[in-house]
Design an enzyme around this catalytic site. Sequence first.
Site, PDB file in Angstrom:
ATOM      1  N   GLY A 164      13.479  36.669  20.351  1.00  0.00           N
ATOM      2  CA  GLY A 164      14.019  35.360  20.003  1.00  0.00           C
ATOM      3  C   GLY A 164      15.515  35.295  19.784  1.00  0.00           C
ATOM      4  N   MET A 222       7.140  34.610  28.441  1.00  0.00           N
ATOM      5  CA  MET A 222       6.834  35.526  29.542  1.00  0.00           C
ATOM      6  C   MET A 222       5.592  35.141  30.346  1.00  0.00           C
ATOM      7  SD  MET A 222       9.435  37.287  29.207  1.00  0.00           S
ATOM      8  CE  MET A 222       9.225  38.672  30.327  1.00  0.00           C
ATOM      9  N   ASN A 271      14.668  26.857  31.538  1.00  0.00           N
ATOM     10  CA  ASN A 271      14.473  28.298  31.329  1.00  0.00           C
ATOM     11  C   ASN A 271      15.813  29.003  31.468  1.00  0.00           C
ATOM     12  OD1 ASN A 271      13.031  30.802  31.085  1.00  0.00           O
ATOM     13  ND2 ASN A 271      13.199  31.070  33.295  1.00  0.00           N
ATOM     14  N   HIS A 308      17.330  32.761  32.695  1.00  0.00           N
ATOM     15  CA  HIS A 308      16.918  33.968  33.411  1.00  0.00           C
ATOM     16  C   HIS A 308      18.117  34.906  33.528  1.00  0.00           C
ATOM     17  CE1 HIS A 308      14.527  36.394  36.104  1.00  0.00           C
ATOM     18  NE2 HIS A 308      15.597  36.494  36.889  1.00  0.00           N
TER      19      HIS A 308
HETATM   20  C1  GRF Z   1      16.368  36.970  27.942  1.00  0.00           C
HETATM   21  O1  GRF Z   1      17.015  37.997  28.629  1.00  0.00           O
HETATM   22  C2  GRF Z   1      16.103  35.801  28.860  1.00  0.00           C
HETATM   23  O2  GRF Z   1      17.047  35.662  29.864  1.00  0.00           O
HETATM   24  C3  GRF Z   1      14.766  36.168  29.462  1.00  0.00           C
HETATM   25  O3  GRF Z   1      14.055  36.797  28.426  1.00  0.00           O
HETATM   26  C4  GRF Z   1      14.968  37.374  27.501  1.00  0.00           C
HETATM   27  C5  GRF Z   1      14.619  36.822  26.160  1.00  0.00           C
HETATM   28  O4  GRF Z   1      15.362  37.417  25.141  1.00  0.00           O
HETATM   29  N1  GRF Z   1      14.102  35.009  30.013  1.00  0.00           N
HETATM   30  P1  GRF Z   1      15.316  36.835  23.669  1.00  0.00           P
HETATM   31  O5  GRF Z   1      13.847  36.846  23.220  1.00  0.00           O
HETATM   32  O6  GRF Z   1      15.869  35.453  23.693  1.00  0.00           O
HETATM   33  O7  GRF Z   1      16.136  37.772  22.857  1.00  0.00           O
END
Ligand code: GRF
Length: 197
Positions: free
Chosen positions: A12, A86, A103, A105
Site C-alpha cells: 500500500g 493484483m 491503475n 503500472h
Molecule cells: C506498484 O509497483 C504498482 O505500480 C503496481 O503494484 C505495486 C504496488 O505497490 N501496480 P504498493 O502496494 O502501492 O506499494
Amino acid sequence: MYRLVVLASGRGSNFQAILKAIDAGQLTAQVEALVSDQPQAKALELARERGIPARWVDPKAGPLSQSLLEEILPFQPDCVVLAGFMRMLQPVFIQGVGCPIVNIHPSLLPAFPGLQAQAQAVDYGVRFSGCTVHFVDEGLDSGAIIAQRVVPVLEEDDEAALSQRILKEEHALYPQVLQWLAQGRVHCQGRKVSILS
Ligand code: GRF
C-alpha cells in the site's frame, strides 16, 4: 468532494502516497474505502489506522466481481483506484461500477504489461523505463494511457534497484493524475487522453 475507493492487495505505498497528497492539500479528494482481496494486506492496516472503512473481499467466497461491487457501490465512488491490486477485473465489474477505474503500472506501457514489469525491463535491456497511469479496460494493462514518468535503467540495476527508482515516481504521479481527474481535466476520446488546462 471527489470520492475515491482504493483497491490494493499488498503493502500500500501508493495508497499511502495518495493519503499524504490529500493531507497536504495537493489532492482534493476523499478516500471513502479501501478494499483488498488479501486479508493480511498492509494497505488494510493503513486504512484502519486512519479510520477509513477497510474491507476484505474473499475471492473464494463467490464471484469476485459481484462481491467487489457489493462492497464498493454503497460508497458511491467517482473513481476506483487500483493501487497494487493484483487481479484482473472482469467486464461485469468494469461496466457495473459506473465510474472510471484507473491503475498504475511500473513500466512504460505498452512495454512490459503483466507481472514483474521491472524485472522484464532489466532482462530486456531497455535504457529507460518508468510508470504509467491508465484507465482500466478489459485487457491486461491495456487501457488508454493518462500519464507516464520516465526513469533511466542503469547498467548495474537489478529488479530491486529499478523498482525503487520507479516507485518514487509512482508516488508523485498517481496523486497528480487523481487531482486532474478530481478537477475534471481528463478528457478521453477513445485511446486519446488530453489533460485540459
Ligand atoms: C506498484 O509497483 C504498482 O505500480 C503496481 O503494484 C505495486 C504496488 O505497490 N501496480 P504498493 O502496494 O502501492 O506499494
